[in-house]
Design an enzyme around this catalytic site. Structure first.
Site, PDB file in Angstrom:
ATOM      1  N   HIS A  40       0.834  -1.195   0.000  1.00 15.65           N
ATOM      2  CA  HIS A  40       0.000   0.000   0.000  1.00 15.65           C
ATOM      3  C   HIS A  40       0.874   1.252   0.000  1.00 15.65           C
ATOM      4  CE1 HIS A  40      -3.693  -2.078   1.724  1.00 15.65           C
ATOM      5  NE2 HIS A  40      -2.767  -2.902   2.149  1.00 15.65           N
ATOM      6  N   GLU A 135       2.432  -0.928   4.361  1.00 17.46           N
ATOM      7  CA  GLU A 135       2.207   0.428   3.873  1.00 17.46           C
ATOM      8  C   GLU A 135       3.549   1.121   3.660  1.00 17.46           C
ATOM      9  OE1 GLU A 135      -0.753   2.037   3.404  1.00 17.46           O
ATOM     10  OE2 GLU A 135      -2.230   0.955   4.640  1.00 17.46           O
ATOM     11  N   HIS A 174      -2.487  -2.767  -3.439  1.00 15.21           N
ATOM     12  CA  HIS A 174      -3.873  -2.632  -2.996  1.00 15.21           C
ATOM     13  C   HIS A 174      -4.797  -2.430  -4.201  1.00 15.21           C
ATOM     14  CE1 HIS A 174      -6.666  -0.703   0.279  1.00 15.21           C
ATOM     15  NE2 HIS A 174      -7.100  -1.867  -0.133  1.00 15.21           N
ATOM     16  N   ASP A 184      -3.690   2.909  -4.580  1.00 20.48           N
ATOM     17  CA  ASP A 184      -2.336   2.789  -4.027  1.00 20.48           C
ATOM     18  C   ASP A 184      -1.737   1.402  -4.286  1.00 20.48           C
ATOM     19  OD1 ASP A 184      -4.434   2.053  -2.001  1.00 20.48           O
ATOM     20  OD2 ASP A 184      -2.693   1.451  -0.812  1.00 20.48           O
TER      21      ASP A 184
HETATM   22 ZN    ZN Z   1      -4.112   0.733   0.593  1.00 22.10          ZN
END
Ligand code: ZN
Length: 199
Positions: A40, A135, A174, A184
Site C-alpha cells: 500500500h 504500507e 492494494h 495505491d
Molecule cells: Zn491501501
C-alpha cells in the site's frame, strides 16, 4: 544484498524493530495462513510525509487532539490537521515503511490486520484473512525512496523465510485487489524494481 531483518515466527514480530501495536486487529480465521503480500501507499495528510498521524490512525487515536485547533489551519505545537473524515476509521496494517526506510510494526504477522477492505485475489475474497499488509509512506504520483525499496525487499524476504506459505510470486498492490476503489501504491511504485530485488 544481505538481510538484516528477521521475524520471530512464534510471536509474529520483527526482531529489533519499532513496534506500536494496534487494537485494529484480530485473529485470522481458523486455518488461514499468510499467503499474499499487499503493498500500500499512505500519507497523512494526503501528500505530506512525517508526523505522528499514521501511528495515531492505526491506534485509533487520531482524533485525540481535536478541539485544540478546530480549523485545522496553521497553528503551532499541539495542533493537528483536520482528520475528522477519517478519525473514526478502524484500520491498520502489519507494518509501515517510512520515507527514510524505518519500519514500524503495528500487527503481528500471524494476526489479521485491517488494511485491504473489500477485496479479492484470484477469486478469493476478504484478502485481510490471508494477507500481510505493508504500507509505504508515500503518494501515488511521488517516487518512493531507495531506502523504502531496500526495506520492503528485506521485509518481504524475512516474511517468506518465516512463513513458507508466502511467496514472492504472490505480491500485489492494494489497487490490484480492490480495483476501482483503491489506487495505491500508485503508478509511482516501481514493480519491476522490487521484483528484481527479490530474485
Ligand atoms: Zn491501501
Amino acid at each position: 544484498m544481505h538481510n538484516t531483518l528477521s521475524i520471530d515466527a512464534t510471536t509474529g514480530l520483527l526482531i529489533g524493530t519499532r513496534q506500536v501495536l494496534s487494537p485494529h486487529a484480530d485473529a485470522r480465521p481458523p486455518g488461514a495462513q499468510p499467503a499474499l503480500v499487499v503493498v500500500h501507499g499512505i500519507s497523512l495528510p494526503a501528500g505530506e510525509f512525517g508526523g505522528p498521524w499514521i501511528d495515531r490512525l492505526f491506534c485509533g487515536n487520531l482524533g485525540s487532539n481535536r478541539g485544540s485547533n478546530p480549523t485545522g489551519v496553521g497553528g503551532g505545537g499541539g495542533s493537528q490537521p483536520d482528520f475528522s473524515a477519517i478519525a473514526g476509521l478502524r484500520v491498520s496494517a502489519h507494518a509501515v515503511i517510512r520515507r527514510a526506510g524505518e519500519i514500524t510494526q503495528y500487527v503481528p504477522f500471524g494476526a489479521r490486520a485491517w488494511h485491504a477492505g473489500e477485496s479479492s485475489y484470484q477469486g478469493r475474497a476478504a484478502c485481510n484473512d490471508y494477507s500481510v499488509g505493508i504500507e509505504l509512506e508515500g503518494a501515488d504520483l511521488v517516487a518512493y525512496t531507495d531506502a523504502q525499496y531496500d526495506s520492503l525487499a528485506q521485509l518481504i524476504r524475512a516474511l517468506c523465510a518465516a512463513y513458507p506459505t508466502l511467496s514472492t510470486e504472490r505480491l500485489v498492490g492494494h489497487s490490484d485487489i480492490a480495483p476501482g476503489r483503491k489506487t495505491d501504491p500508485g503508478p509511482a511504485f516501481d514493480w519491476p524494481r522490487l521484483r528484481a530485488m527479490l530474485v
